[in-house]
Design a protein around this motif. Sequence first.
Motif, PDB file in Angstrom:
ATOM      1  N   LEU A 172      11.632  -1.772   3.572  1.00  0.00           N
ATOM      2  CA  LEU A 172      10.140  -1.611   3.524  1.00  0.00           C
ATOM      3  C   LEU A 172       9.550  -2.768   4.289  1.00  0.00           C
ATOM      4  CD1 LEU A 172       9.352  -0.647  -0.268  1.00  0.00           C
ATOM      5  CD2 LEU A 172      10.487   0.808   1.520  1.00  0.00           C
ATOM      6  N   ILE A 173       8.411  -2.392   5.155  1.00  0.00           N
ATOM      7  CA  ILE A 173       7.808  -3.511   5.798  1.00  0.00           C
ATOM      8  C   ILE A 173       6.217  -3.139   5.589  1.00  0.00           C
ATOM      9  CG2 ILE A 173       9.611  -3.723   7.422  1.00  0.00           C
ATOM     10  CD1 ILE A 173       8.073  -2.135   9.542  1.00  0.00           C
ATOM     11  N   LEU A 174       5.576  -4.213   5.871  1.00  0.00           N
ATOM     12  CA  LEU A 174       4.003  -4.048   5.950  1.00  0.00           C
ATOM     13  C   LEU A 174       3.599  -3.147   7.167  1.00  0.00           C
ATOM     14  CD1 LEU A 174       1.964  -5.764   4.595  1.00  0.00           C
ATOM     15  CD2 LEU A 174       1.638  -7.145   6.437  1.00  0.00           C
ATOM     16  N   LYS A 175       2.735  -2.028   6.775  1.00  0.00           N
ATOM     17  CA  LYS A 175       2.392  -1.424   7.796  1.00  0.00           C
ATOM     18  C   LYS A 175       1.457  -1.867   8.686  1.00  0.00           C
ATOM     19  CE  LYS A 175       2.456   2.605   4.164  1.00  0.00           C
ATOM     20  NZ  LYS A 175       1.598   3.081   3.312  1.00  0.00           N
ATOM     21  N   GLU A 176       1.789  -1.366  10.197  1.00  0.00           N
ATOM     22  CA  GLU A 176       1.008  -2.007  11.162  1.00  0.00           C
ATOM     23  C   GLU A 176      -0.582  -1.716  10.902  1.00  0.00           C
ATOM     24  OE1 GLU A 176       1.949  -2.081  15.773  1.00  0.00           O
ATOM     25  OE2 GLU A 176       3.096  -0.534  14.501  1.00  0.00           O
ATOM     26  N   SER A 177      -1.297  -0.948   9.963  1.00  0.00           N
ATOM     27  CA  SER A 177      -2.319  -0.886   9.869  1.00  0.00           C
ATOM     28  C   SER A 177      -2.939  -2.035   8.551  1.00  0.00           C
ATOM     29  CB  SER A 177      -2.765   0.559   9.045  1.00  0.00           C
ATOM     30  OG  SER A 177      -1.904   0.754   7.913  1.00  0.00           O
ATOM     31  N   ASP A 205       6.078  -9.652  22.129  1.00  0.00           N
ATOM     32  CA  ASP A 205       4.670  -9.904  22.734  1.00  0.00           C
ATOM     33  C   ASP A 205       3.952 -10.795  21.791  1.00  0.00           C
ATOM     34  OD1 ASP A 205       2.333 -10.146  23.777  1.00  0.00           O
ATOM     35  OD2 ASP A 205       1.991  -7.947  23.512  1.00  0.00           O
ATOM     36  N   PRO A 206       3.817 -12.037  22.496  1.00  0.00           N
ATOM     37  CA  PRO A 206       3.235 -13.156  21.583  1.00  0.00           C
ATOM     38  C   PRO A 206       2.028 -12.741  21.060  1.00  0.00           C
ATOM     39  CG  PRO A 206       3.530 -13.813  24.129  1.00  0.00           C
ATOM     40  CD  PRO A 206       4.094 -12.485  23.835  1.00  0.00           C
ATOM     41  N   ASP A 207       1.230 -11.767  21.775  1.00  0.00           N
ATOM     42  CA  ASP A 207      -0.009 -11.367  21.315  1.00  0.00           C
ATOM     43  C   ASP A 207       0.120 -10.386  20.094  1.00  0.00           C
ATOM     44  OD1 ASP A 207      -1.529 -13.399  22.553  1.00  0.00           O
ATOM     45  OD2 ASP A 207      -1.331 -11.715  24.497  1.00  0.00           O
ATOM     46  N   ASP A 208       1.220  -9.705  19.856  1.00  0.00           N
ATOM     47  CA  ASP A 208       1.512  -8.783  18.872  1.00  0.00           C
ATOM     48  C   ASP A 208       1.586  -9.346  17.375  1.00  0.00           C
ATOM     49  OD1 ASP A 208       2.174  -6.704  17.230  1.00  0.00           O
ATOM     50  OD2 ASP A 208       4.011  -6.282  18.296  1.00  0.00           O
ATOM     51  N   LEU A 209       0.375  -9.055  16.726  1.00  0.00           N
ATOM     52  CA  LEU A 209       0.487  -9.767  15.273  1.00  0.00           C
ATOM     53  C   LEU A 209       1.290  -9.113  14.374  1.00  0.00           C
ATOM     54  CD1 LEU A 209      -3.491 -10.251  14.823  1.00  0.00           C
ATOM     55  CD2 LEU A 209      -1.733 -11.926  15.640  1.00  0.00           C
ATOM     56  N   HIS A 210       1.942  -7.959  14.676  1.00  0.00           N
ATOM     57  CA  HIS A 210       2.949  -7.439  13.843  1.00  0.00           C
ATOM     58  C   HIS A 210       4.724  -7.913  14.041  1.00  0.00           C
ATOM     59  CE1 HIS A 210       3.973  -4.217  11.106  1.00  0.00           C
ATOM     60  NE2 HIS A 210       4.583  -3.634  11.825  1.00  0.00           N
ATOM     61  N   GLY A 214       0.736  -1.183  -0.098  1.00  0.00           N
ATOM     62  CA  GLY A 214       0.109  -0.056   0.140  1.00  0.00           C
ATOM     63  C   GLY A 214       0.653   1.164   0.147  1.00  0.00           C
ATOM     64  N   LEU A 215       1.977   1.335  -0.607  1.00  0.00           N
ATOM     65  CA  LEU A 215       2.964   2.460  -0.806  1.00  0.00           C
ATOM     66  C   LEU A 215       1.925   3.688  -1.483  1.00  0.00           C
ATOM     67  CD1 LEU A 215       6.567   0.880  -1.624  1.00  0.00           C
ATOM     68  CD2 LEU A 215       5.431   1.365   0.529  1.00  0.00           C
ATOM     69  N   SER A 216       2.452   4.822  -1.116  1.00  0.00           N
ATOM     70  CA  SER A 216       2.076   6.139  -1.671  1.00  0.00           C
ATOM     71  C   SER A 216       3.045   6.245  -2.869  1.00  0.00           C
ATOM     72  CB  SER A 216       2.096   7.168  -1.043  1.00  0.00           C
ATOM     73  OG  SER A 216       3.315   7.611  -0.470  1.00  0.00           O
ATOM     74  N   PRO A 217       2.648   6.920  -4.000  1.00  0.00           N
ATOM     75  CA  PRO A 217       3.834   7.240  -4.877  1.00  0.00           C
ATOM     76  C   PRO A 217       5.306   7.705  -4.283  1.00  0.00           C
ATOM     77  CG  PRO A 217       1.611   8.351  -5.607  1.00  0.00           C
ATOM     78  CD  PRO A 217       1.610   7.757  -4.131  1.00  0.00           C
ATOM     79  N   ASP A 218       5.030   8.447  -3.353  1.00  0.00           N
ATOM     80  CA  ASP A 218       6.240   8.995  -2.698  1.00  0.00           C
ATOM     81  C   ASP A 218       7.223   7.967  -2.076  1.00  0.00           C
ATOM     82  OD1 ASP A 218       5.925  11.777  -3.539  1.00  0.00           O
ATOM     83  OD2 ASP A 218       5.093  12.375  -1.664  1.00  0.00           O
ATOM     84  N   GLU A 219       6.407   7.266  -1.448  1.00  0.00           N
ATOM     85  CA  GLU A 219       7.031   5.867  -0.646  1.00  0.00           C
ATOM     86  C   GLU A 219       7.573   5.076  -1.723  1.00  0.00           C
ATOM     87  OE1 GLU A 219       4.411   5.499   3.501  1.00  0.00           O
ATOM     88  OE2 GLU A 219       3.548   4.672   1.465  1.00  0.00           O
ATOM     89  N   ASP A 220       6.968   4.868  -2.921  1.00  0.00           N
ATOM     90  CA  ASP A 220       7.206   4.187  -4.010  1.00  0.00           C
ATOM     91  C   ASP A 220       8.594   4.477  -4.300  1.00  0.00           C
ATOM     92  OD1 ASP A 220       7.149   1.862  -5.574  1.00  0.00           O
ATOM     93  OD2 ASP A 220       4.984   2.221  -6.109  1.00  0.00           O
ATOM     94  N   GLU A 221       8.654   5.942  -4.765  1.00  0.00           N
ATOM     95  CA  GLU A 221       9.932   6.445  -4.999  1.00  0.00           C
ATOM     96  C   GLU A 221      11.001   6.367  -4.101  1.00  0.00           C
ATOM     97  OE1 GLU A 221       9.186  10.304  -6.994  1.00  0.00           O
ATOM     98  OE2 GLU A 221      11.323  10.813  -6.980  1.00  0.00           O
TER      99      GLU A 221
END
Length: 500
Positions: A63-68, A446-451, A45-52
């Motif tokens: 780059l990592i998967l965003k927490e959201s 934390d084992p409950d942290d899905l990130h 889900g990168l924005s054009p700026d992030e992509d650049e």
Amino acid sequence: MFTRIKSAVAGFMGGMMPGGGYSGAGNPGSELPLKFPYSRPEFLGLSPDEDECSADRIARPILILKESRRLPWATGYAEVINAGKSALNEDQACCDVVVARRRPMSYCPPSTPSKTPTAKRRNSLPNGEGLGLHTDKPGEETEGLVFHYWALFDGHAGSGAAVVASRLLHHHIACQLQGNIQGPHRSLTRAISLRGAAGAPGSPCTPPPPLPPRFFTEKKIQHESLVIGAIENAFKEMDAQIEREKQVYNISGGCTALTVVYLLGKLYVGNAGDSRAIIIRNNEIIPMSTEFTPESERQRLQFLGFMQPHLLGNEFTHLEFPRRVQRKEVGKRMLYRDFTMNGWAYKTIEDEDLKFPLIYGEGKKARVLATIGVTRGLGDHDLKVHDSNIYIKPFLSCCPEVKVYNLTQYEHGADDVLVMGTDGLWDVLSNQEVAEAVTTFLANCDPDDLHRYTMAAQDLVMRARGVLRDRGWRITNERLGSGDDISVFIIPLMYGNRQP
Ligand code: MG
């Protein structure tokens, strides 16, 4: 000839496979449109700026998967671009949940390279509309096979083939599974109804009617083999589609492909190339793929050259020698290996043996026909030996090896994972180092942290990339870090039988 080969070797050693050369999304100078535009994986889900920013080969941001954002099973993902070998990141990734509905096989024909209404329908493939496929929605009842899918593609000589395969290969797998749902014995359909799988609550558990008696014996084919066959044929169809569509689209280069399919309690790991998957379970390492390189596939390649010598263009010999044979050695005895041999033996050198060896070099520098360092993958249909008419493709196979892991046989803990990585990871870190790093990292989360799986993937990429010092990228013990593109999935196995 030898000068030509020598310059080809020099060019490709420093260039095409691990090295530089052209690396745009399509072939330079081509007026054909791109099949898909170059981008980083959609799920980031990168924005054009992030992509650049991601293409900064000096800073090399990870780059990592965003927490959201959330991938199926809370899968973790991280990637980094190379240190300068190509302008774009030639790795690609895909992760999805796909439904293969019960449809007749004729509903998913291989696409054709024409700009007709058929081609329009094919263009809908990325979203699955053209195949009657869609992304599974929670709570939605589905009639068909639901499978989870993760894939990494490592492109070379451009990112075109990797981008196309990352958008389409899972649809080909779904299409092939559809065929098996509709097969004469409907084996997978039975598996669904017996297990109540495919999101069909209350599926009847009545046994299937017995097959009519036959007058000849017939092999019993397991469900597992039908899935393996579907994945194998999907790779073949994907490769054929790239070949056909190169006529109308600008699809550059080739790519390796590593896929994981989860279906009916089992993981199917398909590999064509030099990416790698391992399972880390209770501190044990279980290899789930084998790398296909000129050295690991020597006998297959030599046999092909022996059976079809015209593929060698009268310029290469299928025999292997410990070093290049010189003219002054004709008539002398030298060690050699043929396709029938693991060991070595002596032969008297003849003129024929002066040709360049089909496989030359050692380790990461080994090449087939002095050109390419992997022996399985998708695309590369136009690739020839430098300044010749000798095609590489017959030696470069698109067939994956598929390994199966039964998730239901073990009770997996939160730290049991499958790690998928492109060769940028494995070139600098061993299985043991990766397993130790992941296990230690997860134990401190934390084992409950899905990130946590994404953070573990980020940690792995960081360990393989290293930090920039005066003398380049360095990892622990002053070893050289990976200058290649690096992409990593970390898939927790505990979610195989329950959703996070
Ligand atoms: Mg690579």
